[in-house]
Design a protein around this motif. Sequence first.
Motif, PDB file in Angstrom:
ATOM      1  N   HIS A  10       0.829  -1.207   0.000  1.00 44.38           N
ATOM      2  CA  HIS A  10       0.000   0.000   0.000  1.00 44.38           C
ATOM      3  C   HIS A  10       0.863   1.257   0.000  1.00 44.38           C
ATOM      4  O   HIS A  10       0.514   2.255  -0.632  1.00 44.38           O
ATOM      5  N   ARG A  30       1.714   1.608  -3.635  1.00 42.51           N
ATOM      6  CA  ARG A  30       0.584   1.972  -4.497  1.00 42.51           C
ATOM      7  C   ARG A  30       0.048   3.367  -4.204  1.00 42.51           C
ATOM      8  O   ARG A  30      -0.582   3.976  -5.079  1.00 42.51           O
ATOM      9  N   GLU A  31       0.313   3.871  -3.001  1.00 41.23           N
ATOM     10  CA  GLU A  31      -0.134   5.236  -2.685  1.00 41.23           C
ATOM     11  C   GLU A  31       0.889   6.285  -3.107  1.00 41.23           C
ATOM     12  O   GLU A  31       0.690   7.478  -2.882  1.00 41.23           O
ATOM     13  N   THR A  77       1.193   2.440  -9.340  1.00 42.10           N
ATOM     14  CA  THR A  77       0.120   1.468  -9.091  1.00 42.10           C
ATOM     15  C   THR A  77       0.325   0.174  -9.879  1.00 42.10           C
ATOM     16  O   THR A  77      -0.557  -0.678  -9.932  1.00 42.10           O
ATOM     17  N   THR A 130       2.273  -2.310  -9.116  1.00 39.79           N
ATOM     18  CA  THR A 130       2.325  -3.442  -8.199  1.00 39.79           C
ATOM     19  C   THR A 130       0.897  -3.792  -7.802  1.00 39.79           C
ATOM     20  O   THR A 130       0.165  -2.942  -7.314  1.00 39.79           O
ATOM     21  N   HIS A 131       0.508  -5.040  -8.037  1.00 35.95           N
ATOM     22  CA  HIS A 131      -0.868  -5.455  -7.717  1.00 35.95           C
ATOM     23  C   HIS A 131      -0.929  -6.141  -6.371  1.00 35.95           C
ATOM     24  O   HIS A 131       0.076  -6.624  -5.873  1.00 35.95           O
ATOM     25  N   CYS A 139       1.961  -9.273  -5.808  1.00 34.24           N
ATOM     26  CA  CYS A 139       2.529  -8.095  -5.139  1.00 34.24           C
ATOM     27  C   CYS A 139       4.048  -8.129  -5.069  1.00 34.24           C
ATOM     28  O   CYS A 139       4.648  -7.323  -4.363  1.00 34.24           O
ATOM     29  N   THR A 164      10.147  -1.753  -8.264  1.00 31.14           N
ATOM     30  CA  THR A 164       8.839  -2.219  -8.709  1.00 31.14           C
ATOM     31  C   THR A 164       8.850  -2.395 -10.226  1.00 31.14           C
ATOM     32  O   THR A 164       9.805  -2.024 -10.908  1.00 31.14           O
TER      33      THR A 164
END
Lengths: 291, 165
Positions: free
Chosen positions: B24, B27-28, B33, B35-36, B47, B73
């Motif tokens: 998170h 992704r923040e 974004t 990376t899932h 991830c 990433t």
Amino acid sequence: MQTPAPFDYERATSVEEAIASLQRLGPEARVIAGGHSLLPMMKLRLAHPEYLVDINDLAELAYIAEDGDEIVIGALTRHVELLKSELLAERLPIFRDAEQVIADPVVRNRGTIGGSLCQADAAEDLSAVCTALKAKVVIRGAEGERTVGIEDFHVGPYMTAVRDGELLTEVRIPVRPGAGSAHEKVERRAGDWAIAAASAAIWVDGGKIADAGIGLAAVGPTTVHLARAEEVLRGKAPSEDLFAEAGVVATEDCSPSADGRGPVDYKRHLAGVLTTRALRRAAARALHQEA
Amino acid sequence: MDVSIVVNGKQVTRDIEPRQLLVHFIRETPGLTGTHWGCDTSNCGACVVLMDGAPVKSCTILAAMCEGHEIRTVESLERDGRLDPVQQGFHERHALQCGFCTPGMLMTARALLDENPDPTDEEIRIAISGAICRCTGYKNIVSAVRWAAEHEAAAKHGDGLRQEV
Ligand SMILES: Cc1cc2nc3c(=O)[nH]c(=O)nc-3n(C[C@H](O)[C@H](O)[C@H](O)COP(=O)(O)OP(=O)(O)OC[C@H]3O[C@@H](n4cnc5c(N)ncnc54)[C@H](O)[C@@H]3O)c2cc1C
Ligand code: FES
Ligand code: FES
């Protein structure tokens, strides 16, 4: 999205500091090593520590070495290091057997031997390995160190001899002549926990089994120590019949429960077959006859 | 608490709760974004990012644990408009359908080739065994990683890397 409940976080820079933090923070504090058992439990609210003491910077706890007639492994040694160690592959090949089938390579980059033993989950492969090898563990607290046999370390499901304010620092494995060891596991798919697994070690002296160690994973509320099967083996010459006999004892002395991984009779059957296989491979290694 | 992590070569500092997971935190961060996160239980591998070069499941590491470490990433793979050979391999060999698993697969494959530039199919399968793909059946993923390995080896020997995208 799963996230742990709130907690405070501290990163220790030495073993002494980690112990001091654990003492100061009291029973609501937990050590975090690889975090690959603890964080999933925290996400599910099966664990809810108020403080985490991160020990990942304690490089002094990450090592595999020979020390007299023991092989010593630091608590923060990760699965990947146990898998790659040439010293272990040569002297205690059971570790490479187990590490090839513990979780997957990415999880193995994080999970540690200390975390595995302290988790005290009956399905943990390394607990069976350490039981077979008759390992000892070193626990350190403010008052100093104590050494505990693996038998006395796991006091119940998810319970160990580590008390509040203490840290597991080292695993010590006695090295004796004529040794052979192996780990056998059956899982549903690559990377999964065992349906059942067996760890075996034997020590051969003058053509006879001087001593034997057997630990089973995932077929009881805790790691199963097969003391009665060890007794059957002691003093006899290694043979296929003898290993089959020990396998029968394994089916009798384990106490699996039925779950998504299989029914009780299947797990008992596996415990027997895997015990026999692990003994066969351990003996071949002890006698340098491995194919 | 303030946490400062090097992500794709850039220092990212944010005031976060200690319980924030690395996935998170990443992704923040604006623009990251790729990376899932899928299973949330360290089982699917969507991830996966590199921590000091080694693949890790970012849903099972606290961001706070990564302070002082280098994270890479999927966004770091493409450089100056040139795809990384593993990305190119996935394109050439049709190794993705929905693409959900792809960021984790690519980073796992990148780490494998960094350590073992000429893996066998079996070694590739072991390396990606912690990652689940619901679409491709894995065959094309293995083939894509082989493609990348062969083209990287060729590039090293001066044959150049084909770059038709
Ligand atoms: C997807 C997945 C599959 C897995 N499959 C397997 C498998 O097949 N076989 C298997 O054996 N394991 C498996 N595991 C577990 C894995 O090996 C874990 O990494 C390991 O059990 C815990 O190690 P850790 O370092 O991550 O511990 P953590 O999660 O950090 O800690 C676990 C517990 O030990 C305590 N602790 C940790 N270190 C110390 C210390 N030095 N002193 C005192 N207490 C300490 C913590 O407080 C916590 O209570 C799997 C895990 C995952 C996520
Ligand atoms: S989201 Fe991390 S492994 Fe699935
Ligand atoms: S491409 Fe859809 S999950 Fe892999």
